[in-house]
Design a protein around this motif. Structure first.
Motif, PDB file in Angstrom:
ATOM      1  N   GLU A   1      68.637  50.968  31.789  1.00  7.37           N
ATOM      2  CA  GLU A   1      68.286  49.672  32.369  1.00  7.37           C
ATOM      3  C   GLU A   1      69.538  49.038  32.920  1.00  7.37           C
ATOM      4  O   GLU A   1      70.585  49.037  32.286  1.00  7.37           O
ATOM      5  CB  GLU A   1      67.638  48.779  31.307  1.00  7.37           C
ATOM      6  N   THR A   2      69.438  48.533  34.138  1.00  7.14           N
ATOM      7  CA  THR A   2      70.515  47.786  34.772  1.00  7.14           C
ATOM      8  C   THR A   2      70.019  46.357  34.959  1.00  7.14           C
ATOM      9  O   THR A   2      68.910  46.020  34.539  1.00  7.14           O
ATOM     10  CB  THR A   2      70.908  48.407  36.124  1.00  7.14           C
TER      11      THR A   2
ATOM     12  N   GLU B   1      73.325  50.207  42.804  1.00  9.76           N
ATOM     13  CA  GLU B   1      73.139  49.907  41.378  1.00  9.76           C
ATOM     14  C   GLU B   1      72.643  51.146  40.625  1.00  9.76           C
ATOM     15  O   GLU B   1      73.143  51.471  39.541  1.00  9.76           O
ATOM     16  CB  GLU B   1      72.150  48.753  41.241  1.00  9.76           C
TER      17      GLU B   1
ATOM     18  N   ALA C   1      74.795  53.617  37.954  1.00 15.38           N
ATOM     19  CA  ALA C   1      74.257  53.901  36.617  1.00 15.38           C
ATOM     20  C   ALA C   1      74.229  55.409  36.355  1.00 15.38           C
ATOM     21  O   ALA C   1      74.567  55.861  35.257  1.00 15.38           O
ATOM     22  CB  ALA C   1      72.858  53.304  36.475  1.00 15.38           C
TER      23      ALA C   1
END
Length: 180
Positions: free
Chosen positions: A7-8, A110, A114
């Motif tokens: 999860e970002t 993003e 990750a």
């Protein structure tokens, strides 16, 4: 092997399931989304089903693979991001594909960040590459923002590509100490 969940701030990266077939098919049916891929023909639903069904095998064989990328706020499938082993060279590539409504908003960066971080921290990779077709400036910027540096121009998949790399030293510089 179960696919780890990442999860970002704005994204959820998780394993693909058969429930993703229709959404992924809608994404990979668009020529514009596939414009900078070696093959630009829209995928038939049967190919999407086969591809999703093949994902557990890649994860089992390599310990990493593609993630389904969802928008946290809506849980809508946006595309994919992940790491794969290139069969011809043995290199590990970070790759991503997003549906057009999500372009230009930093989502690919993003997700790529990750996955790069996961590759070095969780899987102990030594080097990750990124490939783009020559005209894909947006994807080149994603790789740069994820810490990869341009290395050279070379053919992959029968087409000329720009190759970017990040090694452990660059990763530590860009992302901080591996033991943080």
């Amino acid at each position: 092997m179960s696919v780890p969940r990442i999860e970002t701030a704005r994204l959820i990266l998780r394993g693909f399931t058969p429930a993703d077939e229709a959404s992924l098919h809608a994404i990979v049916s668009q020529r514009e989304v596939l414009r900078y891929f070696p093959r630009t023909e829209p995928w038939p639903l049967a190919n999407v089903q086969k591809w999703i069904a093949s994902q557990p095998e890649h994860w089992e064989m390599h310990g990493f693979g593609w993630y389904a990328v969802e928008q946290r706020a809506t849980q809508q499938l946006m595309g994919w991001c992940g790491l794969r082993v290139l069969e011809d060279t043995g290199e590990i590539e970070v790759l991503y594909l997003f549906d057009k409504p999500f372009w230009g908003q930093g989502y690919a960066t993003e997700a790529a960040r990750a996955c790069v971080e996961e590759g070095f921290r969780r899987y102990g990779l030594k080097l990750i590459i990124g490939l783009t077709l020559l005209g894909n400036i947006a994807s080149q910027r994603v790789l740069e923002k994820a810490g990869l540096r341009f290395l050279d121009q070379t053919p992959y998949f029968g087409v000329e590509c720009r190759r970017y790399i990040i090694d452990q030293e660059r990763f530590t510089e860009f992302y901080g100490n591996l033991h943080d």
